[in-house]
Design a protein around this motif. Structure first.
Motif, PDB file in Angstrom:
ATOM      1  N   VAL A  28      37.713  21.180  -2.537  1.00 17.70           N
ATOM      2  CA  VAL A  28      37.064  22.214  -3.338  1.00 17.70           C
ATOM      3  C   VAL A  28      35.761  21.674  -3.905  1.00 17.70           C
ATOM      4  N   GLN A  29      34.714  22.483  -3.839  1.00 18.22           N
ATOM      5  CA  GLN A  29      33.446  22.147  -4.488  1.00 18.22           C
ATOM      6  C   GLN A  29      33.193  23.168  -5.585  1.00 18.22           C
ATOM      7  N   LEU A  30      32.606  22.705  -6.702  1.00 20.98           N
ATOM      8  CA  LEU A  30      32.464  23.519  -7.904  1.00 20.98           C
ATOM      9  C   LEU A  30      31.001  23.676  -8.289  1.00 20.98           C
ATOM     10  N   VAL A  31      30.612  24.915  -8.643  1.00 22.31           N
ATOM     11  CA  VAL A  31      29.251  25.186  -9.093  1.00 22.31           C
ATOM     12  C   VAL A  31      29.320  26.053 -10.343  1.00 22.31           C
ATOM     13  N   GLU A  32      28.829  25.508 -11.473  1.00 25.82           N
ATOM     14  CA  GLU A  32      28.832  26.253 -12.728  1.00 25.82           C
ATOM     15  C   GLU A  32      27.562  27.089 -12.872  1.00 25.82           C
ATOM     16  N   SER A  33      27.684  28.162 -13.649  1.00 23.15           N
ATOM     17  CA  SER A  33      26.521  28.982 -13.990  1.00 23.15           C
ATOM     18  C   SER A  33      26.812  29.706 -15.297  1.00 23.15           C
ATOM     19  N   GLY A  34      25.772  30.320 -15.854  1.00 26.81           N
ATOM     20  CA  GLY A  34      25.960  31.138 -17.043  1.00 26.81           C
ATOM     21  C   GLY A  34      25.524  30.495 -18.341  1.00 26.81           C
ATOM     22  N   GLY A  35      25.111  29.240 -18.278  1.00 27.76           N
ATOM     23  CA  GLY A  35      24.640  28.600 -19.496  1.00 27.76           C
ATOM     24  C   GLY A  35      23.321  29.196 -19.953  1.00 27.76           C
ATOM     25  N   GLY A  36      22.914  28.827 -21.170  1.00 25.88           N
ATOM     26  CA  GLY A  36      21.656  29.327 -21.688  1.00 25.88           C
ATOM     27  C   GLY A  36      21.486  29.027 -23.151  1.00 25.88           C
ATOM     28  N   PHE A  37      20.539  29.754 -23.732  1.00 28.98           N
ATOM     29  CA  PHE A  37      20.167  29.584 -25.131  1.00 28.98           C
ATOM     30  C   PHE A  37      20.664  30.819 -25.875  1.00 28.98           C
ATOM     31  N   VAL A  38      21.447  30.604 -26.918  1.00 30.37           N
ATOM     32  CA  VAL A  38      21.998  31.738 -27.644  1.00 30.37           C
ATOM     33  C   VAL A  38      22.029  31.409 -29.132  1.00 30.37           C
ATOM     34  N   GLN A  39      21.757  32.389 -29.958  1.00 28.28           N
ATOM     35  CA  GLN A  39      21.788  32.180 -31.403  1.00 28.28           C
ATOM     36  C   GLN A  39      23.217  32.005 -31.894  1.00 28.28           C
ATOM     37  N   ALA A  40      23.362  31.312 -32.997  1.00 31.95           N
ATOM     38  CA  ALA A  40      24.678  31.122 -33.600  1.00 31.95           C
ATOM     39  C   ALA A  40      25.338  32.468 -33.841  1.00 31.95           C
ATOM     40  N   GLY A  41      26.610  32.537 -33.514  1.00 29.50           N
ATOM     41  CA  GLY A  41      27.356  33.778 -33.632  1.00 29.50           C
ATOM     42  C   GLY A  41      27.375  34.593 -32.361  1.00 29.50           C
ATOM     43  N   GLY A  42      26.549  34.209 -31.402  1.00 29.58           N
ATOM     44  CA  GLY A  42      26.467  34.930 -30.138  1.00 29.58           C
ATOM     45  C   GLY A  42      27.531  34.519 -29.148  1.00 29.58           C
ATOM     46  N   SER A  43      27.427  35.071 -27.945  1.00 30.84           N
ATOM     47  CA  SER A  43      28.420  34.838 -26.900  1.00 30.84           C
ATOM     48  C   SER A  43      27.750  34.496 -25.577  1.00 30.84           C
ATOM     49  N   LEU A  44      28.470  33.737 -24.779  1.00 27.44           N
ATOM     50  CA  LEU A  44      28.090  33.446 -23.410  1.00 27.44           C
ATOM     51  C   LEU A  44      29.352  33.412 -22.572  1.00 27.44           C
ATOM     52  N   ARG A  45      29.214  33.722 -21.288  1.00 25.48           N
ATOM     53  CA  ARG A  45      30.319  33.533 -20.366  1.00 25.48           C
ATOM     54  C   ARG A  45      29.877  32.610 -19.249  1.00 25.48           C
ATOM     55  N   LEU A  46      30.562  31.491 -19.141  1.00 20.25           N
ATOM     56  CA  LEU A  46      30.309  30.549 -18.065  1.00 20.25           C
ATOM     57  C   LEU A  46      31.200  30.885 -16.882  1.00 20.25           C
ATOM     58  N   SER A  47      30.670  30.649 -15.704  1.00 16.93           N
ATOM     59  CA  SER A  47      31.439  30.831 -14.480  1.00 16.93           C
ATOM     60  C   SER A  47      31.426  29.532 -13.693  1.00 16.93           C
ATOM     61  N   CYS A  48      32.488  29.317 -12.960  1.00 23.15           N
ATOM     62  CA  CYS A  48      32.585  28.157 -12.080  1.00 23.15           C
ATOM     63  C   CYS A  48      33.099  28.673 -10.743  1.00 23.15           C
ATOM     64  N   ALA A  49      32.211  28.714  -9.772  1.00 20.66           N
ATOM     65  CA  ALA A  49      32.574  29.197  -8.446  1.00 20.66           C
ATOM     66  C   ALA A  49      33.036  28.023  -7.597  1.00 20.66           C
ATOM     67  N   ALA A  50      34.168  28.203  -6.962  1.00 23.04           N
ATOM     68  CA  ALA A  50      34.751  27.148  -6.145  1.00 23.04           C
ATOM     69  C   ALA A  50      34.760  27.539  -4.684  1.00 23.04           C
ATOM     70  N   SER A  51      34.408  26.619  -3.849  1.00 21.52           N
ATOM     71  CA  SER A  51      34.546  26.830  -2.418  1.00 21.52           C
ATOM     72  C   SER A  51      35.848  26.183  -1.976  1.00 21.52           C
ATOM     73  N   GLY A  52      36.391  26.652  -0.871  1.00 11.51           N
ATOM     74  CA  GLY A  52      37.624  26.055  -0.394  1.00 11.51           C
ATOM     75  C   GLY A  52      38.789  27.012  -0.509  1.00 11.51           C
ATOM     76  N   ARG A  53      39.606  27.031   0.503  1.00 10.61           N
ATOM     77  CA  ARG A  53      40.691  28.005   0.566  1.00 10.61           C
ATOM     78  C   ARG A  53      41.860  27.664  -0.335  1.00 10.61           C
ATOM     79  N   THR A  54      41.899  26.450  -0.876  1.00  7.94           N
ATOM     80  CA  THR A  54      43.055  26.066  -1.673  1.00  7.94           C
ATOM     81  C   THR A  54      42.785  26.151  -3.170  1.00  7.94           C
ATOM     82  N   PHE A  55      41.764  26.883  -3.566  1.00  2.60           N
ATOM     83  CA  PHE A  55      41.400  26.970  -4.977  1.00  2.60           C
ATOM     84  C   PHE A  55      42.579  27.381  -5.839  1.00  2.60           C
ATOM     85  N   SER A  56      43.386  28.306  -5.362  1.00  2.00           N
ATOM     86  CA  SER A  56      44.479  28.830  -6.176  1.00  2.00           C
ATOM     87  C   SER A  56      45.527  27.769  -6.483  1.00  2.00           C
ATOM     88  N   ARG A  57      45.508  26.662  -5.777  1.00  3.81           N
ATOM     89  CA  ARG A  57      46.472  25.601  -6.008  1.00  3.81           C
ATOM     90  C   ARG A  57      45.956  24.515  -6.951  1.00  3.81           C
TER      91      ARG A  57
END
Length: 124
Positions: free
Chosen positions: A2-31
């Motif tokens: 499995v290879q992993l690639v994160e995204s979704g980071g950034g600059f946000v003011q205190a009290g704010g929200s962000l959602r990070l994602s990590c996309a995985a390649s490979g058929r066995t991710f669920s394991r």
């Protein structure tokens, strides 16, 4: 493998929200158990959250409990970290990690695979 690639980071003011994602390649991710870690400048990498294969169990660091939520979509080979009520002390590079084993794992050395990281900045 499995290879992993994160995204979704950034600059946000205190009290704010962000959602990070990590996309995985490979058929066995669920394991794979998945985790999120973070590393601030001059500090060691620290555990944030982990989730097992079946999305039935999660575990969080005390510092983020109640504010962050880890989830995964095995059909999309993606794990997420929803971060709410962000604080300046959440500023760090966030990494996702994978371990080819069932369970919940909070130690960095337990993980086999790592992404490249994504920066989250919450100014004070």
């Amino acid at each position: 493998q499995v290879q992993l690639v994160e995204s979704g980071g950034g600059f946000v003011q205190a009290g704010g929200s962000l959602r990070l994602s990590c996309a995985a390649s490979g058929r066995t991710f669920s394991r794979y158990a998945m985790g999120w870690f973070r590393q601030a400048p001059g500090k060691e990498r620290e555990f944030v959250a982990t989730i097992n294969w079946r999305v039935s169990s999660t575990y969080y660091a005390d510092s983020v409990k109640g504010r962050f939520t880890i989830s995964r979509d095995n059909a999309k080979n993606t794990v997420y970290l929803q971060m709410n009520s962000l604080k300046p002390e959440d500023t760090a590079v966030y990494y996702c990690a994978a371990k080819g084993q069932y369970g919940l794992f909070s130690l960095a050395r337990e993980y086999d695979l790592w992404g490249q990281g994504t920066q989250v900045t919450v100014p004070s």
